[in-house]
Design a protein around this motif. Structure first.
Motif, mmCIF file in Angstrom:
data_model
loop_
_atom_site.group_PDB
_atom_site.id
_atom_site.type_symbol
_atom_site.label_atom_id
_atom_site.label_comp_id
_atom_site.label_asym_id
_atom_site.label_seq_id
_atom_site.Cartn_x
_atom_site.Cartn_y
_atom_site.Cartn_z
ATOM 1 N N ALA A 99 72.413 111.267 27.839
ATOM 2 C CA ALA A 99 71.498 110.386 28.248
ATOM 3 C C ALA A 99 70.707 110.131 26.987
ATOM 4 O O ALA A 99 70.488 110.872 26.044
ATOM 5 C CB ALA A 99 70.672 111.267 29.432
ATOM 6 N N VAL A 100 70.209 108.864 27.097
ATOM 7 C CA VAL A 100 69.469 108.269 26.108
ATOM 8 C C VAL A 100 68.142 108.022 26.718
ATOM 9 O O VAL A 100 67.222 108.200 26.392
ATOM 10 C CB VAL A 100 70.228 106.856 25.678
ATOM 11 N N ALA A 101 68.167 107.151 27.778
ATOM 12 C CA ALA A 101 66.798 106.501 28.299
ATOM 13 C C ALA A 101 66.883 106.255 29.741
ATOM 14 O O ALA A 101 67.979 105.706 30.158
ATOM 15 C CB ALA A 101 66.007 105.394 27.546
ATOM 16 N N SER A 102 65.861 106.040 30.355
ATOM 17 C CA SER A 102 65.982 105.951 31.688
ATOM 18 C C SER A 102 64.681 105.129 32.306
ATOM 19 O O SER A 102 63.624 105.431 31.522
ATOM 20 C CB SER A 102 66.393 106.891 32.762
ATOM 21 N N MET B 104 61.802 107.863 30.645
ATOM 22 C CA MET B 104 62.179 108.856 30.057
ATOM 23 C C MET B 104 63.054 108.587 28.916
ATOM 24 O O MET B 104 63.828 107.620 28.855
ATOM 25 C CB MET B 104 62.889 110.021 30.937
ATOM 26 N N TYR B 105 62.914 109.465 27.798
ATOM 27 C CA TYR B 105 63.735 109.516 26.655
ATOM 28 C C TYR B 105 64.469 110.646 26.147
ATOM 29 O O TYR B 105 63.669 111.691 26.338
ATOM 30 C CB TYR B 105 63.059 108.675 25.428
ATOM 31 N N ALA B 106 65.735 110.527 25.533
ATOM 32 C CA ALA B 106 66.237 111.835 24.830
ATOM 33 C C ALA B 106 65.213 112.201 23.709
ATOM 34 O O ALA B 106 64.659 111.198 22.963
ATOM 35 C CB ALA B 106 67.799 111.504 24.353
ATOM 36 N N ASP B 107 65.128 113.447 23.257
ATOM 37 C CA ASP B 107 64.357 113.634 22.091
ATOM 38 C C ASP B 107 64.766 112.945 20.715
ATOM 39 O O ASP B 107 64.248 112.627 19.847
ATOM 40 C CB ASP B 107 64.174 115.341 21.824
ATOM 41 N N SER C 258 64.887 95.417 42.170
ATOM 42 C CA SER C 258 63.711 96.124 42.138
ATOM 43 C C SER C 258 63.923 97.605 42.833
ATOM 44 O O SER C 258 62.987 98.483 42.781
ATOM 45 C CB SER C 258 62.787 95.391 42.810
ATOM 46 N N SER C 259 64.831 97.638 43.727
ATOM 47 C CA SER C 259 65.030 98.907 44.226
ATOM 48 C C SER C 259 66.080 100.105 43.727
ATOM 49 O O SER C 259 66.302 100.896 44.266
ATOM 50 C CB SER C 259 65.796 98.812 45.826
ATOM 51 N N LEU C 260 66.318 99.558 42.449
ATOM 52 C CA LEU C 260 67.031 100.569 41.634
ATOM 53 C C LEU C 260 66.766 100.902 40.258
ATOM 54 O O LEU C 260 65.791 100.235 39.773
ATOM 55 C CB LEU C 260 68.547 99.751 41.031
ATOM 56 N N ALA C 261 66.803 102.334 40.027
ATOM 57 C CA ALA C 261 66.424 103.013 38.531
ATOM 58 C C ALA C 261 67.580 102.532 37.800
ATOM 59 O O ALA C 261 68.715 102.639 38.087
ATOM 60 C CB ALA C 261 66.140 104.388 38.914
ATOM 61 N N VAL C 262 67.434 102.666 36.628
ATOM 62 C CA VAL C 262 68.433 102.282 35.771
ATOM 63 C C VAL C 262 68.240 103.165 34.259
ATOM 64 O O VAL C 262 67.285 103.499 34.025
ATOM 65 C CB VAL C 262 68.280 100.619 35.376
ATOM 66 N N GLY C 263 69.558 103.588 33.958
ATOM 67 C CA GLY C 263 69.470 104.423 32.829
ATOM 68 C C GLY C 263 70.444 103.950 31.686
ATOM 69 O O GLY C 263 71.346 102.936 31.995
#
Length: 122
Positions: free
Chosen positions: A47-50, A58-61, A30-35
Motif C-alpha cells: 500500500a502507498v496511499a488511499s 492515509m499513507y505508508a510510512d 463520489s461513492s468510491l474510496a480510492v487507493g
C-alpha cells in the motif's frame, strides 16, 4: 463495471517528481474510496496511499511527507503527487477503488487498474 486507467508514470531522476492520475469510470465516483498500491520486481504489492469518500487520507510510512493523494470528484480522477523520489520508489503503481474504506485500506478492492511504471534513476 468500474474501470480505472492510470497514467503519468515514467522515468525520473532521484529527487524528482511525478504526478500519477487514476481516471475512474463506470460508477458514481463520489461513492468510491480510492487507493494506490505499488509492486517492485521480486517484492510483494504494498500500500502507498488511499483517500476515502470524504477525503480522509492515509499513507505508508515510507512515503509520508513526500507523496500526496487527492481527488477531483468533478473529473472522476484521483492523483498521486510524488516528490523527492528515491530509487526504492521504483515500481508499477496500481490504483484501485471500492465503496468500502476497509477494503481499500486492506488492498482487497474489487476494482483495479492495469498499472503504470515508475522508474527512478540514481
Amino acid at each position: 463495471q468500474v474501470q480505472l486507467v492510470e497514467s503519468g508514470g515514467g522515468l525520473v531522476q532521484a529527487g524528482g517528481s511525478l504526478r500519477l492520475s487514476c481516471a475512474v469510470s463506470g460508477s458514481t465516483f463520489s461513492s468510491l474510496a480510492v487507493g494506490w498500491h505499488r509492486q517492485a520486481p521480486g517484492k510483494q504489492r504494498e500500500a502507498v496511499a488511499s483517500i476515502s469518500i470524504g477525503g480522509s487520507t492515509m499513507y505508508a510510512d515510507s512515503v509520508k511527507g513526500r507523496f500526496t493523494i487527492s481527488r477531483d470528484n468533478a473529473k472522476n480522477t484521483v492523483y498521486l503527487q510524488m516528490n523527492s523520489l528515491k530509487p526504492e520508489d521504483a515500481a508499477v503503481y496500481y490504483c484501485h477503488a471500492d465503496g468500502s474504506w476497509l477494503k481499500i485500506r486492506s488492498g482487497l478492492s474489487d476494482y483495479w487498474g492495469q498499472g503504470t511504471q515508475v522508474t527512478v534513476s540514481s
